[in-house]
Design an enzyme around this catalytic site. Structure first.
Site, PDB file in Angstrom:
ATOM      1  N   ASN A  50      60.658  45.544  44.274  1.00  0.00           N
ATOM      2  CA  ASN A  50      60.782  47.524  44.903  1.00  0.00           C
ATOM      3  C   ASN A  50      60.758  47.999  43.638  1.00  0.00           C
ATOM      4  O   ASN A  50      60.713  47.210  41.964  1.00  0.00           O
ATOM      5  CB  ASN A  50      62.089  47.236  45.826  1.00  0.00           C
ATOM      6  CG  ASN A  50      63.092  47.010  44.935  1.00  0.00           C
ATOM      7  OD1 ASN A  50      63.272  47.845  43.557  1.00  0.00           O
ATOM      8  ND2 ASN A  50      64.188  46.502  45.465  1.00  0.00           N
ATOM      9  N   ASP A 108      66.710  43.210  51.220  1.00  0.00           N
ATOM     10  CA  ASP A 108      67.535  42.336  51.566  1.00  0.00           C
ATOM     11  C   ASP A 108      67.235  41.038  52.129  1.00  0.00           C
ATOM     12  O   ASP A 108      67.533  39.903  52.835  1.00  0.00           O
ATOM     13  CB  ASP A 108      67.034  43.286  52.884  1.00  0.00           C
ATOM     14  CG  ASP A 108      67.866  45.127  52.375  1.00  0.00           C
ATOM     15  OD1 ASP A 108      69.202  44.570  51.805  1.00  0.00           O
ATOM     16  OD2 ASP A 108      67.398  45.588  52.739  1.00  0.00           O
ATOM     17  N   LYS A 152      51.031  27.552  43.532  1.00  0.00           N
ATOM     18  CA  LYS A 152      50.785  28.380  43.922  1.00  0.00           C
ATOM     19  C   LYS A 152      49.948  28.702  44.500  1.00  0.00           C
ATOM     20  O   LYS A 152      48.614  27.399  44.511  1.00  0.00           O
ATOM     21  CB  LYS A 152      49.200  29.554  42.145  1.00  0.00           C
ATOM     22  CG  LYS A 152      49.512  30.764  42.953  1.00  0.00           C
ATOM     23  CD  LYS A 152      47.649  31.246  42.081  1.00  0.00           C
ATOM     24  CE  LYS A 152      47.657  32.241  41.942  1.00  0.00           C
ATOM     25  NZ  LYS A 152      46.354  32.597  41.239  1.00  0.00           N
ATOM     26  N   PRO A 189      72.511  38.055  50.589  1.00  0.00           N
ATOM     27  CA  PRO A 189      73.987  37.425  50.529  1.00  0.00           C
ATOM     28  C   PRO A 189      73.894  39.363  50.117  1.00  0.00           C
ATOM     29  O   PRO A 189      73.191  39.476  49.111  1.00  0.00           O
ATOM     30  CB  PRO A 189      74.686  36.704  49.678  1.00  0.00           C
ATOM     31  CG  PRO A 189      73.415  36.407  48.621  1.00  0.00           C
ATOM     32  CD  PRO A 189      71.991  36.837  49.699  1.00  0.00           C
ATOM     33  N   ASP A 190      74.940  40.189  50.934  1.00  0.00           N
ATOM     34  CA  ASP A 190      74.905  41.475  50.863  1.00  0.00           C
ATOM     35  C   ASP A 190      76.472  41.394  49.239  1.00  0.00           C
ATOM     36  O   ASP A 190      77.010  40.799  49.725  1.00  0.00           O
ATOM     37  CB  ASP A 190      75.334  41.883  51.522  1.00  0.00           C
ATOM     38  CG  ASP A 190      75.874  43.741  51.486  1.00  0.00           C
ATOM     39  OD1 ASP A 190      76.236  44.198  50.570  1.00  0.00           O
ATOM     40  OD2 ASP A 190      75.173  44.121  52.405  1.00  0.00           O
ATOM     41  N   PHE A 196      75.890  51.943  46.255  1.00  0.00           N
ATOM     42  CA  PHE A 196      74.682  53.183  46.709  1.00  0.00           C
ATOM     43  C   PHE A 196      73.503  53.343  47.750  1.00  0.00           C
ATOM     44  O   PHE A 196      73.310  51.748  48.235  1.00  0.00           O
ATOM     45  CB  PHE A 196      73.799  53.486  45.465  1.00  0.00           C
ATOM     46  CG  PHE A 196      74.007  53.915  43.716  1.00  0.00           C
ATOM     47  CD1 PHE A 196      74.886  53.823  43.280  1.00  0.00           C
ATOM     48  CD2 PHE A 196      73.919  54.933  43.765  1.00  0.00           C
ATOM     49  CE1 PHE A 196      76.112  54.235  42.214  1.00  0.00           C
ATOM     50  CE2 PHE A 196      74.104  55.895  42.499  1.00  0.00           C
ATOM     51  CZ  PHE A 196      75.157  55.270  41.851  1.00  0.00           C
ATOM     52  N   LYS A 244      77.375  52.537  56.131  1.00  0.00           N
ATOM     53  CA  LYS A 244      77.514  51.502  54.909  1.00  0.00           C
ATOM     54  C   LYS A 244      78.686  51.777  54.243  1.00  0.00           C
ATOM     55  O   LYS A 244      79.264  50.799  54.317  1.00  0.00           O
ATOM     56  CB  LYS A 244      76.845  52.250  53.987  1.00  0.00           C
ATOM     57  CG  LYS A 244      75.825  50.865  53.430  1.00  0.00           C
ATOM     58  CD  LYS A 244      74.890  51.784  52.759  1.00  0.00           C
ATOM     59  CE  LYS A 244      73.447  51.298  54.137  1.00  0.00           C
ATOM     60  NZ  LYS A 244      71.880  51.385  53.184  1.00  0.00           N
ATOM     61  N   LYS A 296      80.454  48.141  55.101  1.00  0.00           N
ATOM     62  CA  LYS A 296      80.246  47.276  53.327  1.00  0.00           C
ATOM     63  C   LYS A 296      82.061  47.037  52.993  1.00  0.00           C
ATOM     64  O   LYS A 296      82.518  46.815  51.830  1.00  0.00           O
ATOM     65  CB  LYS A 296      79.708  47.902  52.391  1.00  0.00           C
ATOM     66  CG  LYS A 296      78.305  47.918  52.546  1.00  0.00           C
ATOM     67  CD  LYS A 296      77.027  47.607  52.012  1.00  0.00           C
ATOM     68  CE  LYS A 296      75.803  47.488  52.736  1.00  0.00           C
ATOM     69  NZ  LYS A 296      74.774  47.164  51.225  1.00  0.00           N
TER      70      LYS A 296
END
Ligand code: C5P
Length: 412
Positions: free
Chosen positions: A220, A288, A298, A315-316, A335, A349, A353
Site C-alpha cells: 500500500n 488486512d 515466479k 492478524p490484527d 491510527f 474502531k 480494537k
C-alpha cells in the site's frame, strides 16, 4: 503525586512575540479546566497584547512591574514565584530564553524565573533562523540541563513569511504538556531527559508487503513518515523506543532500536518480541489480507482465463496488543485512515480494537496524507472527539507524544 489541572496554580509568563495572542487562548483553556492562572507579561509582550485582555481572561490582575509598590504590597514577587505549582513561559522568545539561560534577573519575568523553586515549562516561538542559530541551540541545551521542559516549537508557515521550526506549540498541546509536568510536582525540576524517561514505547510504521511469489507482493501507499516521526518524538521525550517498520525509503531514525519487517505476520512477531512496553502506538498501514498460498517460483503469465489469488485475513496486531490481559501496555494508540465517515468509523474502531486513543485521518481522494508532509487528524477517545488543525507530521507526532505523556501520568 499528580496535581490535577482543576486545582493547579499556573504562573504564566508571556513573552513578546506575535504568538502572544495564542497565550490568551491558553489562559482560556486552562481556566475552562479549572486551573488558576496568574499572568506576568514582559514589556515587549505588551506591544502585542494588552494586560487588560490577559487580566479579563485570567480573572486576576496582570503583573508586569518589578518595582511596583502597590503590586508588591499585595503579593511580593518572590512569593509569587513560589506559590505556583508550575511556571509556564509562552511564548518564550529567543531573547527570553537567552536571559533565562544566563540567569539574568532584569525584569519581573526573569526575576521570577530565577527565584522559583517550581518546575518551569517553556513554549518557544521565534523565527526559524533564530531558533536554529547556534546561540539559541546553546541556550536550549543549557536550560534543558537545568531541568527546564520544552513543548514545541512546531514546524509550519510563520508570521514572518518563512517556513520551518519556530512556531509556538498550539494551546491544546501546551495544556497537555502542562498536565504531564504537573504529574510529578514533588520534583524540583522537570525531568531533564524528557517526560517519557524510563518508559518503553513500541511504534509500528510503514506499509506491509504480502508476498504473492518470490518477486511480487501486495502493498500500500504508506510512506512511514508519520510513524517514524512519532518514534522520533518519543525518543526525543526520553523514551526507550522500538520501531518496527515495514519497507520504507526513509533512513532509520537515530536513538532507537529499529526492526525491519516485510509482512504483517513478521510485524506481529517483532511486536510480540519487543513486549512488554508502557505504550504501543500502531501507525503502520498493515495489510488486512495476505495471499493464502505463496508460490515458491515466479508465477508465469498465460494459461488463459483470469488468475485467482485466494486471500486470508491477517492478524490484527493492534487489537491483539490491546486485548492482552497480562502484558497490555498502559496506553495503546491506533491510527485510522478512512476515506469516508472518518469519525464514526474511527469510533467503532476504538471500541472494536480496545485501544485508548484513535488518531483518525482522511485518505480520501484529494488529501495528501499518504506520502505528504502534513496531516489533519481527529483524536478519538472515551472522552470524545478533538479536531487538530492541519500541521506537519512532525507536529502531529509532538502532540501525540505530549498526549501520551499526559495519559501515562494519569495512570498509577
Ligand atoms: O482496521 P484498520 O486497518 O483500519 O486499523 C488501523 C489501525 O490498526 C492502525 O493503528 C494499524 O496500525 C492497526 N492495524 C494493525 N494490524 C492490522 C490492521 C491494522 O495493527 N492487521
Amino acid at each position: 503525586m499528580t496535581i490535577p489541572l482543576s486545582t493547579a496554580r499556573i504562573l504564566l509568563v508571556i513573552g513578546g512575540g506575535i504568538a502572544a495572542y495564542k497565550a490568551l487562548e491558553l489562559i482560556r483553556r486552562l481556566r475552562e479546566r479549572g486551573a488558576a492562572v496568574q499572568v506576568v507579561m514582559t514589556a515587549s509582550a505588551q506591544a502585542f497584547i494588552t494586560p487588560l485582555s490577559a487580566a479579563t481572561l485570567s480573572g486576576q490582575p496582570v503583573r508586569h512591574e518589578l518595582f511596583s509598590l502597590t503590586d508588591e504590597a499585595l503579593i511580593g514577587h518572590i512569593e509569587l514565584s513560589r506559590s505556583a505549582d508550575l511556571v509556564v513561559v509562552a511564548p518564550a522568545t529567543a531573547n527570553l530564553l537567552a536571559r533565562m539561560a544566563c540567569g539574568l534577573a532584569d525584569d519581573l519575568a526573569t526575576t521570577l524565573l530565577l527565584a522559583t523553586d517550581k518546575r518551569v515549562l517553556v513554549a518557544p516561538a521565534m523565527n526559524v533562523r533564530m531558533w536554529l542559530h547556534p546561540a539559541t541551540r546553546r541556550n536550549v541545551e543549557r536550560l534543558e540541563a537545568d531541568g527546564v521542559a520544552f513543548v514545541g516549537p512546531g514546524e509550519g508557515p510563520m508570521a514572518c513569511g518563512e517556513f520551518g521550526p519556530g512556531r509556538m506549540a498550539e494551546p491544546a498541546a501546551i495544556v497537555d504538556a502542562i498536565e504531564s509536568a504537573l504529574a510529578k510536582p514533588g520534583d524540583s525540576a522537570v525531568n531533564p531527559r524528557g517526560p517519557l524517561e524510563g518508559r518503553r514505547v513500541i511504534v509500528t510504521s510503514g506499509p506491509t508487503y504480502e508476498p504473492i511469489d518470490p518477486v511480487r507482493f501486495i502493498g500500500n501507499r504508506s510512506s512511514g513518515r508519520q510513524g517514524h516521526a512519532i518514534a522520533q518524538a518519543a525518543a526525543g521525550a526520553g523514551a526507550t523506543v522500538i520501531l518496527v517498520t515495514g519497507p520504507v525509503s526513509l533512513p532509520d531514525p537515530p536513538g532507537m532500536t529499529v526492526v525491519h519487517v516485510e509482512s504483517a505476520r513478521e510485524m506481529q512477531a517483532a511486536v510480540a518480541a519487543a513486549m512488554p512496553a508502557d505504550a504501543f502506538i500502531a501507525v503502520a498501514a498493515v495489510a488486512d489480507w495476505r495471499v493464502d498460498h505463496v508460490e515458491t517460483e515466479k508465477i508465469k503469465k498465460g494459461g488463459g482465463g483470469p488468475r485467482m489469488l485466494r486471500l486470508v485475513e491477517n492478524p490484527d496486531i493492534l487489537a491483539e496488543v490491546s486485548k492482552q490481559t497480562m502484558l497490555r501496555p498502559a496506553v495503546v494508540i491506533g491510527f485510522a485512515a478512512e476515506t469516508e465517515h472518518v469519525v464514526d468509523n474511527a469510533n467503532a474502531k476504538l471500541h472494536r480494537k480496545g485501544c485508548d486513543l484513535i488518531i483518525a485521518n482522511s485518505v480520501a481522494e484529494g488529501t495528501t496524507t499518504f506520502g505528504g508532509e502534513s496531516n489533519e487528524v481527529q483524536v478519538i477517545s472515551a472522552e470524545g472527539v478533538e479536531s487538530w488543525p492541519s500541521m506537519t507530521k512532525a507536529a502531529v507526532a509532538g502532540r501525540v507524544i505530549a498526549r501520551l505523556a499526559a495519559e501515562l501520568a494519569k495512570r498509577p
